[in-house]
Design an enzyme around this catalytic site. Structure first.
Site, short mmCIF file in Angstrom:
data_model
loop_
_atom_site.label_atom_id
_atom_site.label_comp_id
_atom_site.label_asym_id
_atom_site.label_seq_id
_atom_site.Cartn_x
_atom_site.Cartn_y
_atom_site.Cartn_z
N SER B 68 0.79 -1.22 0.00
CA SER B 68 0.00 0.00 0.00
C SER B 68 0.82 1.26 0.00
O SER B 68 0.28 2.33 -0.14
CB SER B 68 -0.93 0.02 1.21
OG SER B 68 -0.18 0.38 2.34
N LYS B 112 1.23 5.31 6.61
CA LYS B 112 0.44 5.95 5.56
C LYS B 112 0.92 7.38 5.40
O LYS B 112 1.70 7.88 6.21
CB LYS B 112 -1.05 5.97 5.93
CG LYS B 112 -1.68 4.64 6.11
CD LYS B 112 -2.13 4.07 4.78
CE LYS B 112 -2.75 2.71 4.96
NZ LYS B 112 -1.87 1.61 4.69
#
Lengths: 191, 197
Positions: B68, B112
């Site tokens: 991701s 993230k």
């Protein structure tokens, strides 16, 4: 006891007996006094030497001890548990209501917060937990855990029934009249 | 029998005498001082790791769901240096890569990128794979929302396979553990992590 059998003598020879010993100051060294090296003196001799040390050495020793104590205290309060005063009136019968400003602060209930539960995150219904407020990460709230992930909860004033999502929980204060809790800000992420 | 008994007795007496001559007090004090030194070192490492700068191993299989954070962080995982000072000071900026506790499972940490602070308006696409130039009717659903107070909006760099704020909503600021500012391993990937993709 015979001198040849003293273990400390063979491992750490006393410097004054050996004329060829080169004086190497241990780190950190105060300006005019040597601090005792590790393991070569008994504790009563160490205490005698401390009493006759100069004031700079004493201050340096105090600084070192307080930094060590601060590190130790920070580690313990992060990992294992800490002692925290509880202010505010939202948990009224459980913790006595008091003011967050100066004069009321001194009458606050002081509680022991344990952090062993954060290893497995296994809480039960009715636990009183501390958490960071979802709207302001600098404030810590103390409330009672009402519902865990997967439970269904009915919001008290309205008639909606909500399911607690994974990773969240529902908290409420004991004094329902003046408590800022999940009824206002919804689910709380495990914090 | 008596000689064996007397030999055992004299051996035990000799052993007791030698036991008494061992400098137990010095050994005990030495042991305590060294144990205290190890404890102090452990506390120092904990405090530096929690308040100044730490190291985190970003592994795709356990921390992030699949790749991701490609291309910023490798598929097989990188070791990043995480600094803990800026989340506490509140000096996070849009575009920082942060390490945070996952809102869905507090025992998991994910990496993230911050795309919106509190009060910002973020636009995002839930399912970017559905939008394609070959479709005659463009079905790309674009959402716009304002990040509530005390929350941040995080997204992975690889929006095609990343489970982030588009699925679990804005994340409370308190879940952020640190800002990843530099990659330290593998050696060919060493470098600062930039603000943009």
């Amino acid at each position: 006891e015979p001198k040849s059998l003293r273990l400390s003598e063979t491992r750490f020879p006393k410097q004054r007996r050996n004329p060829f010993f080169v004086k190497r100051p241990p780190f950190p060294s105060p300006p005019h006094r040597r601090l005792p090296s590790l393991g070569s003196r008994s504790s009563s001799e160490i205490k005698c030497r401390k009493l006759i040390m100069g004031k700079w050495s004493a201050m340096w020793l105090f600084t070192r001890k307080s930094v060590t104590g601060a590190l130790f205290g920070l580690t313990i309060s992060d990992r294992y548990g800490s002692i925290v005063p509880v202010t505010g009136s939202s948990m009224h019968p459980t913790f006595s209501a008091c003011d967050a400003r100066f004069p009321g602060y001194l009458k606050a209930d002081v509680v022991l917060v344990e952090k062993f539960c954060l290893e497995k995150y296994k809480f039960s219904h009715g636990d009183v937990i501390t958490f960071k407020s979802p709207t302001d990460h600098k404030q810590t709230f103390v409330k009672r855990l009402i519902a865990l992930p997967g439970d269904w909860v009915q919001v008290p004033e309205s008639s909606e029934i909500l399911k607690i999502p994974e990773g969240h929980c529902w908290v409420e204060g004991d004094n329902a009249a003046c408590s800022l809790d999940s009824r206002s800000f919804g689910f709380v992420c495990h914090l | 029998m008596s000689t064996a008994g007397s030999r055992i007795a004299s051996f035990l007496r000799g052993a007791a005498a030698r036991f008494g001559k061992v400098p137990w007090r010095e050994i005990r004090e030495d042991a305590f001082e060294r144990a205290a030194l190890v404890l102090k070192a452990a506390c120092f490492v904990h405090v530096v790791n929690a308040y100044v700068v730490g190291i985190a191993f970003v592994r795709p299989s356990s921390t992030v769901r699949g790749p991701s954070m490609l291309p910023t962080i490798n598929l097989t995982g990188d070791v990043v240096a995480v600094e803990r000072v800026s989340p506490r000071w509140g000096s996070l900026a849009v575009g920082d890569v942060v390490i945070l506790l996952s809102p869905e499972n507090p025992r998991k940490t994910v990496a993230k990128r911050v795309l919106g602070l509190e009060g910002d308006a973020v636009t995002f696409v839930i399912d970017p794979a559905r939008g394609s130039a070959f479709q005659t009717v463009v079905v790309v659903l674009v959402y716009l929302l304002q990040v509530p107070e005390g929350h941040v909006w995080v997204q992975g760099d690889n929006i095609y396979s990343s489970r982030d704020s588009r699925q679990f909503g804005p994340v409370p600021y308190g879940l952020i553990q640190g800002r990843a500012f530099c990659k330290v391993w593998p050696p060919e990937a060493v470098g600062l992590i930039g603000q943009k993709l």
